[in-house]
Design a protein around this motif. Structure first.
Motif, PDB file in Angstrom:
ATOM      1  N   ASN A 164      -5.819   1.666   4.445  1.00 33.17           N
ATOM      2  CA  ASN A 164      -6.182   0.204   4.561  1.00 33.17           C
ATOM      3  C   ASN A 164      -5.354  -0.433   5.790  1.00 33.17           C
ATOM      4  O   ASN A 164      -6.103  -1.532   6.469  1.00 33.17           O
ATOM      5  N   CYS A 175      -7.790   7.304   0.574  1.00 31.31           N
ATOM      6  CA  CYS A 175      -6.761   7.002  -0.646  1.00 31.31           C
ATOM      7  C   CYS A 175      -6.408   8.264  -1.068  1.00 31.31           C
ATOM      8  O   CYS A 175      -6.932   8.954  -1.822  1.00 31.31           O
ATOM      9  N   PRO A 176      -5.331   8.784  -0.367  1.00 33.05           N
ATOM     10  CA  PRO A 176      -4.572  10.012  -0.801  1.00 33.05           C
ATOM     11  C   PRO A 176      -4.099  10.105  -2.152  1.00 33.05           C
ATOM     12  O   PRO A 176      -3.917  11.182  -2.946  1.00 33.05           O
ATOM     13  N   ILE A 177      -3.830   8.695  -2.645  1.00 36.03           N
ATOM     14  CA  ILE A 177      -3.129   8.847  -3.877  1.00 36.03           C
ATOM     15  C   ILE A 177      -4.097   8.813  -5.360  1.00 36.03           C
ATOM     16  O   ILE A 177      -4.050   9.669  -6.056  1.00 36.03           O
ATOM     17  N   SER A 178      -4.967   7.986  -5.110  1.00 40.31           N
ATOM     18  CA  SER A 178      -5.930   7.974  -6.266  1.00 40.31           C
ATOM     19  C   SER A 178      -7.132   8.788  -6.154  1.00 40.31           C
ATOM     20  O   SER A 178      -7.955   8.975  -7.036  1.00 40.31           O
ATOM     21  N   GLY A 200      -9.014   2.259  -6.149  1.00 45.59           N
ATOM     22  CA  GLY A 200      -7.750   2.470  -6.005  1.00 45.59           C
ATOM     23  C   GLY A 200      -6.654   1.743  -6.829  1.00 45.59           C
ATOM     24  O   GLY A 200      -6.001   2.363  -7.307  1.00 45.59           O
ATOM     25  N   CYS A 239      -2.017   5.546   2.954  1.00 42.53           N
ATOM     26  CA  CYS A 239      -3.188   4.675   2.831  1.00 42.53           C
ATOM     27  C   CYS A 239      -3.974   4.296   4.023  1.00 42.53           C
ATOM     28  O   CYS A 239      -3.404   3.819   5.078  1.00 42.53           O
ATOM     29  N   TRP A 281       0.836  -1.160   0.067  1.00 42.66           N
ATOM     30  CA  TRP A 281       0.058   0.174   0.054  1.00 42.66           C
ATOM     31  C   TRP A 281       0.594   1.194   0.088  1.00 42.66           C
ATOM     32  O   TRP A 281       1.851   1.321   0.552  1.00 42.66           O
ATOM     33  N   CYS A 282       0.165   2.225  -0.535  1.00 42.51           N
ATOM     34  CA  CYS A 282       1.110   3.651  -0.726  1.00 42.51           C
ATOM     35  C   CYS A 282       1.069   4.439   0.790  1.00 42.51           C
ATOM     36  O   CYS A 282       0.097   3.987   1.542  1.00 42.51           O
ATOM     37  N   ASN A 326     -13.128   3.725   0.302  1.00 43.17           N
ATOM     38  CA  ASN A 326     -12.196   4.597  -0.078  1.00 43.17           C
ATOM     39  C   ASN A 326     -12.508   5.761  -1.097  1.00 43.17           C
ATOM     40  O   ASN A 326     -11.983   6.468  -1.606  1.00 43.17           O
ATOM     41  N   CYS A 334      -6.936  -2.955  -4.031  1.00 39.78           N
ATOM     42  CA  CYS A 334      -5.876  -2.687  -2.845  1.00 39.78           C
ATOM     43  C   CYS A 334      -6.334  -3.129  -1.676  1.00 39.78           C
ATOM     44  O   CYS A 334      -5.578  -3.886  -1.096  1.00 39.78           O
TER      45      CYS A 334
HETATM   46  S1  SF4 Z   1      -4.171   3.413  -4.311  1.00 43.48           S
HETATM   47 FE1  SF4 Z   1      -5.230   4.292  -2.772  1.00 43.48          FE
HETATM   48  S2  SF4 Z   1      -6.354   2.476  -1.832  1.00 43.48           S
HETATM   49 FE2  SF4 Z   1      -4.580   1.868  -3.192  1.00 43.48          FE
HETATM   50  S3  SF4 Z   1      -2.834   1.627  -1.522  1.00 43.48           S
HETATM   51 FE3  SF4 Z   1      -2.656   3.744  -2.728  1.00 43.48          FE
HETATM   52  S4  SF4 Z   1      -3.743   5.028  -1.239  1.00 43.48           S
HETATM   53 FE4  SF4 Z   1      -4.280   2.754  -0.615  1.00 43.48          FE
END
Ligand code: SF4
Ligand SMILES: Cc1ncc(C[n+]2csc(CCOP(=O)(O)OP(=O)(O)O)c2C)c(N)n1
Lengths: 279, 380
Positions: free
Chosen positions: A26, A204-207, A129, A24, A20-21, A125, A55
């Motif tokens: 999760n 989900c900060p990334i997606s 993701g 995240c 995981w990022c 989220n 994810c």
């Molecule tokens: S994309 Fe979003 S949900 Fe998937 S691991 Fe990265 S932060 Fe978590």
């Protein structure tokens, strides 16, 4: 019987680091699930964790039980087979909002309708993701996703209400900010003999966060803190004050016959005094 | 003395269901569809009587999902469907192949594509049974030509799935599924019943996908303390996901070829009048019956024809085809589709000139006369 004296034993530490990022949500939910399993004193040998694809669904790989990482949307169907074949097993399903509410939505409502004793924890989220940020049935109206570049035209489910209306006997919602509540809800879900559904609102900060300018992980957690209202507190609040808020806590707890128990009763009835099989 | 197994009038779908029960199947999940529904109805009634479980799921994807879940707990599990439902199941059939979970999928073939002819027979899912799910993968497919075979081959199907840890596709067709014949089933104590190999090592030593020379890993039941991971992702011996090319290559090579050393055991067929035959019919399922009638009538006219009935369709029995087509003046592949099995026969014998197709795709059976006409066209 394998009860665990050390929560670390519930993890496959040799599978870490996880995929995981940074930031995240999760990991927080997985920890809450493990804590609930631990505090509920579940027999590790008799507990099965099932997940779909996403994810969030990769969580099963890190958990030290019999674990089953299935196909996108189908975790509940595999879990149904496990539980019906071996009702003595505790079955926990980990699933994403796309996994559970989109491709797996039909299985969710039918498992709830049967009130089969599964514990479904939906990691919400608000986005797909794993595939890089397409909108899900839980992406709020107007939000940006790679497949809603002009803002999401669709509406979300109130997935807790959906689960309740479909027949779930236990329904709760918490967030990755309200971790103790999340642990308590999952414990209650495990305790409930019937279909239990817990929505765990994640980040989900990334997606998702980045595209919608929601800030980094701490900022997103703060947003959860500020916008979640406990259902008990909400009962005493003016509707005006709840306008941009969402509810957390125990959303529903009811009584209903559980499916595998009914089936076992059927078997007992048919076998009692039944003639020996003379095919 | 009264034997347990008297002669009885049985339908093909019932015989298949009975075979499943006698092979030890104790779990059924599925969704109703003509012409397979009698199997679900039979299971709904009989399974709880023997302590087994039946569940009608919300669709066929759920049906096969539940079957694989149940199979992981050590229960022998089966589902039944027809064309449209078989199409829906494909992704999870691939999951079962990849994770090596034993299960049996009965496909009572009807006319396609699409809704096609729900109550009309066809034998057109031959290639789908082999390649319906994405990616290379091992699979076994059997096809019965009579009600008795529906029983005996279902037992084989369950046994094969357990022994080799593969999904087994049981290709019934509408004709055999709904046919009623007088049969005398073998006594229960005459049956060979196979259970999957379980680990003999402790959970600490258990490697779910490590193999000995058998090529088939031992499988722990969920709930026995082995704490193993099952994933459709590429995985290593431990069951955990891996991205290492050499490990993936090694695992998939084993998976794709794990049936190779068992080819003779898996290949089931029957022959009729082949010893002195100058011409050979190759058929399977319901078309075997018209073929057999044609053989008899042609022989009465002095034309030396024999019949090879394939009961195992996949893995394709190349060696058997090669043996029986040797020195023939003509080979005829009789099937109710546009020539699917024929493609494999052609590939195997490599001589197009020797081959004729006898196909029918309108939902009516191939008649003996149609076969006779075609053979005479070539022979006379
Ligand atoms: S994309 Fe979003 S949900 Fe998937 S691991 Fe990265 S932060 Fe978590
Ligand atoms: C049948 C199928 N369709 C599509 C995909 C591609 N896919 C993988 S994960 C995913 C969405 C995951 O989103 P969610 O369930 O919300 O989980 P998250 O990754 O956000 O935790 C999709 C569409 C797939 N694996 N299988």
């Amino acid at each position: 019987m394998q009860t665990t004296t050390n929560i670390e034993n519930l993890f496959r530490l040799n599978r870490l680091p996880h995929i995981w990022c940074p930031g995240c949500g999760n990991g927080i939910i997985v920890n809450a699930v493990q804590k609930a399993i631990y505090e509920s004193g579940l027999d590790k040998d008799k507990t099965v964790i099932v997940s779909g694809i996403g994810c969030s669904s990769r969580a099963t790989g890190y958990m030290n039980f019999d674990t089953l990482h299935t196909a996108h949307g189908r975790a509940i169907t595999f879990a149904t087979g496990i539980k019906l074949a071996r009702p003595e097993l505790n079955v926990i399903v980990l699933t994403g909002d796309g996994d559970c509410a989109a491709i797996g939505g039909n299985h969710l409502i039918h498992a709830a309708r049967r009130n089969i004793d599964l514990n479904v924890i939906m990691f919400n989220n608000s986005i797909y993701g794993m595939t890089g940020g397409q909108f899900s049935p839980m992406t709020p109206h107007g939000r940006l996703a790679t497949t809603s570049p002009y803002g999401n035209l669709e509406r979300t489910f109130d997935i807790c209400k959906l689960a309740e209306c479909a027949g779930a006997s236990y329904v709760g919602r918490s967030t990755v900010y309200h971790v103790q509540l999340l642990v308590n809800l999952i414990k209650k879900a495990i305790e409930n003999k019937g279909f239990s559904f817990v929505e765990a609102i994640s980040i989900c900060p990334i997606s998702y966060g980045r595209r919608n300018k929601l800030g980094d992980a701490p900022k997103m957690l703060e947003w959860l803190k500020e916008h979640a209202v406990n259902i008990k507190a909400a009962q005493k609040m003016e509707p005006e004050k709840l306008k941009d808020k969402f509810l957390i806590g125990e959303m529903y707890h009811g009584e209903a016959p559980e499916y595998t128990q009914l089936y076992d009763e059927l078997i007992a009835k048919l076998q009692k005094g039944a003639e020996k099989d003379v095919r | 003395m009264k034997t347990k197994r008297n002669a009885q009038l049985l339908q093909g779908n019932q015989a298949c269901s009975l075979g499943a029960l006698d092979a030890g199947v104790r779990f059924y999940a599925g969704y109703p569809i003509t012409p397979s529904t009698e199997i679900a109805e039979f299971m709904a009634e009989e399974l709880p009587k023997v302590g087994g479980k039946f569940i009608q799921m919300e669709d066929e994807i759920a049906g096969i999902g539940a079957v694989v879940g149940a199979a992981l707990t050590g229960t022998k599990a089966l589902t039944a469907t027809s064309g449209p439902g078989f199409s829906l199941m494909q992704e999870i059939i691939g999951f079962a192949a990849m994770t090596e979970v034993p299960c049996v999928i009965v496909n009572v073939q009807r006319m396609g594509p699409s809704t096609g002819g729900p109550t009309s027979p066809a034998q057109a899912d031959i290639m789908q049974a082999r390649w319906g799910t994405h990616g290379d993968h091992p699979v076994i497919a059997l096809s019965p030509g009579s009600v008795l075979e529906a029983y005996t081959l279902t037992i084989k199907a369950v046994n094969f799935s357990e022994k080799y840890r593969v999904p087994v596709i049981f290709l019934l067709d509408e004709v055999i599924g709904h046919l009623r014949e007088k049969v005398v089933l073998p006594e229960l104590n005459e049956l060979e019943i196979i259970d999957r190999k379980r680990p003999t090592v402790s959970p600490e030593q258990y490697k779910p996908y490590a193999v000995d020379e058998s090529g088939i890993p031992a499988m722990a039941d969920f709930g026995q303390g082995y704490h193993w991971h099952v994933t459709g992702l590429n995985h290593d011996e431990t069951g955990g996901p891996t991205g290492k090319a050499d490990v993936i290559n090694q695992q998939l090579s084993r998976l794709f070829h794990k049936l190779d050393q068992y080819r003779d055991e898996i290949t089931l067929y029957q022959t009729f009048d082949v010893e002195d035959a100058e011409y050979l019919l190759i058929s399977f399922g319901c078309s075997t019956r018209s073929s057999l009638a044609a053989v008899e009538l042609l022989r009465n006219e002095g034309i030396k024809v024999g019949l090879l009935q394939l009961q195992t369709i996949w893995p394709f029995p190349d060696h058997v085809i090669k043996d029986f087509t040797k020195n023939k003046k003509g080979v005829f592949v009789v099937e109710m589709n546009d020539g699917q099995l024929c493609l494999e026969v052609e590939r195997t014998i490599g001589n197009r000139d020797l081959l004729s197709r006898i196909n029918k795709i309108n939902g009516e059976l191939i008649t003996p006369q149609e076969i006779i006409d075609k053979v005479k066209e070539v022979a006379l």
